[in-house]
Structure formats: structure tokens, C-alpha cells
Design a protein around this motif. Structure first.
Motif, short mmCIF file in Angstrom:
data_model
loop_
_atom_site.label_atom_id
_atom_site.label_comp_id
_atom_site.label_asym_id
_atom_site.label_seq_id
_atom_site.Cartn_x
_atom_site.Cartn_y
_atom_site.Cartn_z
N LEU A 4 0.63 -1.48 -0.14
CA LEU A 4 0.28 -0.15 0.27
C LEU A 4 1.17 1.47 0.02
CD1 LEU A 4 -2.51 1.88 0.01
CD2 LEU A 4 -2.34 1.32 2.53
N GLU A 5 0.49 2.01 -0.63
CA GLU A 5 1.34 3.13 -1.12
C GLU A 5 0.14 4.31 -0.54
OE1 GLU A 5 2.78 7.17 -3.69
OE2 GLU A 5 3.93 5.46 -4.00
N PHE A 6 -0.04 5.17 0.62
CA PHE A 6 -1.32 6.09 0.80
C PHE A 6 -0.80 7.04 0.06
CE2 PHE A 6 -0.01 3.90 5.26
CZ PHE A 6 -1.41 3.92 5.53
N GLU A 7 -2.33 7.42 -0.04
CA GLU A 7 -2.64 8.76 -1.82
C GLU A 7 -1.71 9.82 -0.88
OE1 GLU A 7 -6.27 9.11 -3.07
OE2 GLU A 7 -6.11 7.44 -4.17
N ASP A 8 -1.69 9.99 0.05
CA ASP A 8 -1.52 10.88 0.91
C ASP A 8 -0.09 11.08 1.48
OD1 ASP A 8 -2.59 10.05 2.89
OD2 ASP A 8 -3.53 11.17 3.95
N ILE A 9 1.31 10.02 0.93
CA ILE A 9 2.16 9.76 1.81
C ILE A 9 3.01 10.64 2.16
CG2 ILE A 9 2.91 9.13 -0.68
CD1 ILE A 9 4.08 7.52 3.30
#
Length: 469
Positions: A250-255
């Protein structure tokens, strides 16, 4: 003052006796240890043979590489764990609580708070790597942003570290400043996740697996591709599930916003196929959070050992890896738990300029360098003082006596003249005799006692001449 006389008379014997005594003391007190001890977790002891060497099947681990490098330098690396069970405190806390027993530990800069009284006793020998933390979700997950974690079932692996009320349980303790739990605590706090509004699943002591009912899993290592690896916190079934597309990284969209809010950590880009190119693993690029890890040691660790350790660390971590370029580590460019060790910093910057290491083992070379540093003041300061100070005092005493010789010579020259006043000369001779009798010199020994006696005899001889004139 008698001692100065003795030093002058026997200064060579005194000096070389002092040199030998200092050398013996230095050899006993400061000869570098030929073994250093590293703090490790109890589970790591299962990876050692009966002689304390890392088993060949675990040669990929950093401990094995450091042990090999130190062995090449003539230094044995020992491993020490705490109480022999899995429920123990972190290696960093073990180091801090046993600075005389433990020489160093490798641990993450998780951002825990430490008082100045602790920080001033320990130093960092450098950041040696950045460890990514991975987030996994199952196929069809709707988790996109950090806020989506609230209310979800979140799995992770962390030991209680001796706490009867482990962190991340209802009413549980705060994460220890020594613990990797600091990462989870800061991350959960930013996400607004608590044990009350979400389901937090600590799978310890079992690894995280697909059999557990979770929406997202968090772990500082990727899942293994083989079974029966003692150091894994995730099951091999997750590795296969990623290949099959049933689980994804998972890559958070707000990383990027997460990284700015958790500034003690770094954003790490994991390229597609980085872990296993033959299987296109992972199948997609993603960015995640990473924690820098440093080598920590007591501030009073012998500087020669710091140099030997630093050389071994550079030999292990200087090479390019999947996540680091050549020469990127060790470094001091990141925020660290403890202050920078200046000896290690200078070594990484300037290298080792020691000529002695070309001819001697590192430990012996370090001892010789230290001995030179100790003995240099003896040759440059003490020996000249032992030679010059008695001589200076002797010259001072000689000048005090010599002035009476000069005046007596003047009186004898005056007596050769018929017009001299014998009465005045007699008074002056009496004064000189009294002065010599009362003369106090800083250094009295046979030479000057004899010279004073000769001067007084000379005065008496002139007095007798005056009485017969």
C-alpha cells in the motif's frame, strides 16, 4: 630540594624508570579489548553455533557481516541478549542499562525522548541504513488515505518488552522511548487510530499471516519467500499472495503529507521488481516511510575501539544495496537519537591515516598510537624539565656564591694600595662573612657547601693579613 638534587644526579635512571612505569600502566589500563559485545534480541541467539559464530544460513544478516569484518581486524564479536526469553526489552535499552557490559547496539532512530543525562552518556557511530516500513492490504481494499485506517483491523508484530499492559491495547502503556513501538504510536496518533476506535491485532509471538483477519498489516520487513527463517515477523503465505495479486503493498495517496508530519522518518521509494526481479516482486512502484538505523555506543568507549568498529561498519555498509548507493552509509546526515561520535565522524570523512596499521594488527597499532600520545609529553616536557630545572637551580646557586668571589677579589686589589682604609675593609669583611653564614640557597649540596666554606676561609685569610699590617 634534596629530591631535585637526586633527580639531577640520577635523571636518566629516573626518567627511564618513569617511562617503563607509564608503559606498563598504559598496557594494563588502556590496551584495546580484543573482543567487543553487541546487544541482540534473544531470538538471534538461535542463529549462532556453539562457539558464538553466526550460522552459515544466516550469513546474509548484518551481524554476520560485522562479525566477519571484525575477525579480519583481529577482534572477536560477542553477542549478548537479556533474560533469555522473547518478552524482553529492546537492544537499545539493554545497551543504555548495561554500558559496561555492552559495547554497541544497532537500533532505529524512532524519535523517542531521552533526557540529557542519558544523551550525554552515549554517542552514534553513524547511520548505517534506512529500514522501510511496509503496509499491506488485501485485494479490493478501500484504504487510500491515512484517515481510512480509523475503524479498520490493523495487524502488526511487536513484543510486549516486559510490559504487563502492552502498548496498543485498551488502557495499555505508552510506547517506550527505546522501542520500535514509537513508530507505530506516532503513526497511529497521526491517523487518529486508537485501541478503542479500531481493532489493533498484535500477532506476537506468531508471524503475521493470511489466516489472521486483518484489513491492513504493518511490518518493518517484507514477507519472506522461504519458510523456517527464524528472524521473520511475516508468514511466507503473504509473499505468495502478493505474487498472486491477492495482497498488495500500500502506498497512501497522502504519503508526502504523512512524511512531512512525521519528519523524524524518511520517505523511501521502492522500485518495481526491487526485491525479486525474476518474479517482478513487488509488482508496482510505491513510496513508504523509512526509519534510519544507527550504531549506538557508550560515550566512553575507547577511541581505538571506535576506530576499529567504524572501519568494520564502513566495510559492511559502504557497499551499494537495493536501497543505497555506494558510500551513502555510514553517515551522520540524518536526525539521530544520540549525538555524533567525533572520532567516527572524522574517520568516515578523512579515512584512516595510520601508518602503523600497515605493519601491525589494528588493536596493536591503536595501542602503539595511544602509547606515543601518552609518552610524548614525557619526552617533550618532563625530560627537558628534569634536565634543565636542576641545571637552572645550580646556575642560580653558583651565581650567588660567585658574587662573593668577585668582591673578595676587589678587596684584595684595594689592599695592594697603601692608601686603603683597613678599618672599612675589616667591617666589610665581617659583613661578608656574616652574609655567607646566613646564606640560604634553594639547593644545598656538597659542591656549594664546599665553595661557601672556601670563600669564608679566603675572607679569614684576608683578615689575618690585616691584623699583621
Amino acid at each position: 630540594m634534596k629530591i631535585i638534587y637526586l633527580i639531577r644526579q640520577y635523571r636518566h635512571i629516573c626518567f627511564w624508570t618513569l617511562v617503563i612505569a607509564v608503559t606498563i600502566f598504559a598496557a594494563i589500563a588502556s590496551y584495546p579489548k580484543t573482543a567487543v559485545t553487541m546487544a541482540v534480541h534473544t531470538r538471534f541467539l538461535k542463529m549462532l553455533d556453539k562457539d558464538g559464530n553466526v550460522l552459515p544460513e544466516f550469513s546474509y544478516r548484518e551481524e554476520a557481516k560485522i562479525q566477519k569484518k571484525l575477525h579480519e581486524e583481529g577482534v572477536e564479536l560477542l553477542f549478548s541478549a537479556q533474560n533469555g526469553n522473547e518478552n524482553e526489552k529492546s537492544a537499545l535499552e539493554y545497551l543504555v542499562s548495561n554500558p559496561k557490559k555492552i559495547d554497541f547496539a544497532i537500533y532505529g532512530n524512532y524519535g523517542g525522548y531521552f533526557s540529557d543525562s542519558i544523551r550525554e552518556k552515549f554517542t552514534s557511530l553513524g547511520v548505517v541504513r534506512t529500514r522501510p516500513w511496509y503496509f499491506f492490504v488485501k485485494k479490493g481494499s478501500n484504504i487510500r488515505l491515512l484517515k481510512d485506517l480509523k475503524g479498520k483491523k490493523i495487524a502488526f508484530w511487536t513484543s510486549p518488552e516486559g510490559s504487563t499492559h502492552p502498548a496498543f491495547t485498551p488502557g495499555g502503556d505508552k510506547a517506550s522511548p527505546y522501542s520500535s513501538d514509537q513508530f507505530l504510536e506516532k503513526f497511529f496518533e497521526l491517523a487518529g487510530v486508537t485501541a478503542e476506535n479500531s481493532t489493533l491485532i498484535n500477532t506476537w509471538p506468531k508471524p503475521i499471516s493470511l489466516q489472521q483477519n486483518w484489513d491492513v498489516a504493518i511490518n518493518p520487513t517484507p514477507p519472506p519467500d522461504k519458510k523456517n527463517r527464524l528472524d521473520d515477523m511475516m508468514d511466507v503465505d503473504i509473499y505468495q499472495a502478493v505474487l498472486d495479486g491477492n495482497v498488495k503493498y500500500l502506498e497512501f495517496e497522502d504519503i508526502e503529507a504523512i512524511g512531512k508530519n512525521l519528519s523524524e522518518y524518511k520517505l523511501v521509494k521502492i522500485p518495481k521488481s526491487l526485491i525479486d526481479p525474476a518474479k517482478n516482486y513487488p509488482p508496482e512502484n510505491f513510496i513508504t516511510l523509512g526509519v534510519t538505523e544507527s550504531v549506538f555506543a557508550p560515550k566512553n568507549l575507547d577511541s581505538s575501539l571506535v576506530l576499529i568498529l567504524s572501519e568494520a561498519l564502513r566495510g559492511v555498509y559502504d557497499s551499494p544495496t537495493k536501497l543505497a548507493t555506494k558510500g551513502e552509509y555510514p553517515n551522520f546526515s540524518s536526525k539521530q537519537t544520540f549525538p555524533t561520535n567525533k572520532v567516527a565522524e572524522k574517520f568516515y570523512h578523512d579515512g584512516d591515516s595510520s601508518i602503523l596499521k600497515k605493519y601491525f594488527s589494528p588493536t596493536l597499532a591503536a595501542f602503539i598510537e595511544k602509547l606515543i600520545f601518552i609518552l610524548a609529553p614525557l619526552f617533550l616536557v618532563i625530560y627537558p624539565l628534569m634536565t634543565l630545572l636542576p641545571k637552572a637551580l645550580s646556575n642560580y646557586c653558583q651565581s650567588k656564591v660567585t658574587k662573593y668571589y668577585k668582591e673578595i677579589y676587589s678587596i684584595e686589589e684595594i689592599l695592594k694600595k697603601d692608601t686603603c682604609d683597613h678599618g672599612v675593609i675589616q667591617v666589610r669583611l665581617d659583613q661578608l662573612d656574616k652574609e655567607l653564614g646566613d646564606l640560604k640557597l634553594p639547593l644545598i649540596h656538597d659542591q656549594f657547601v664546599q665553595e661557601i666554606f672556601i670563600v669564608r676561609e679566603h675572607i679569614e685569610m684576608i683578615k689575618r693579613k690585616l691584623r699583621f699590617k
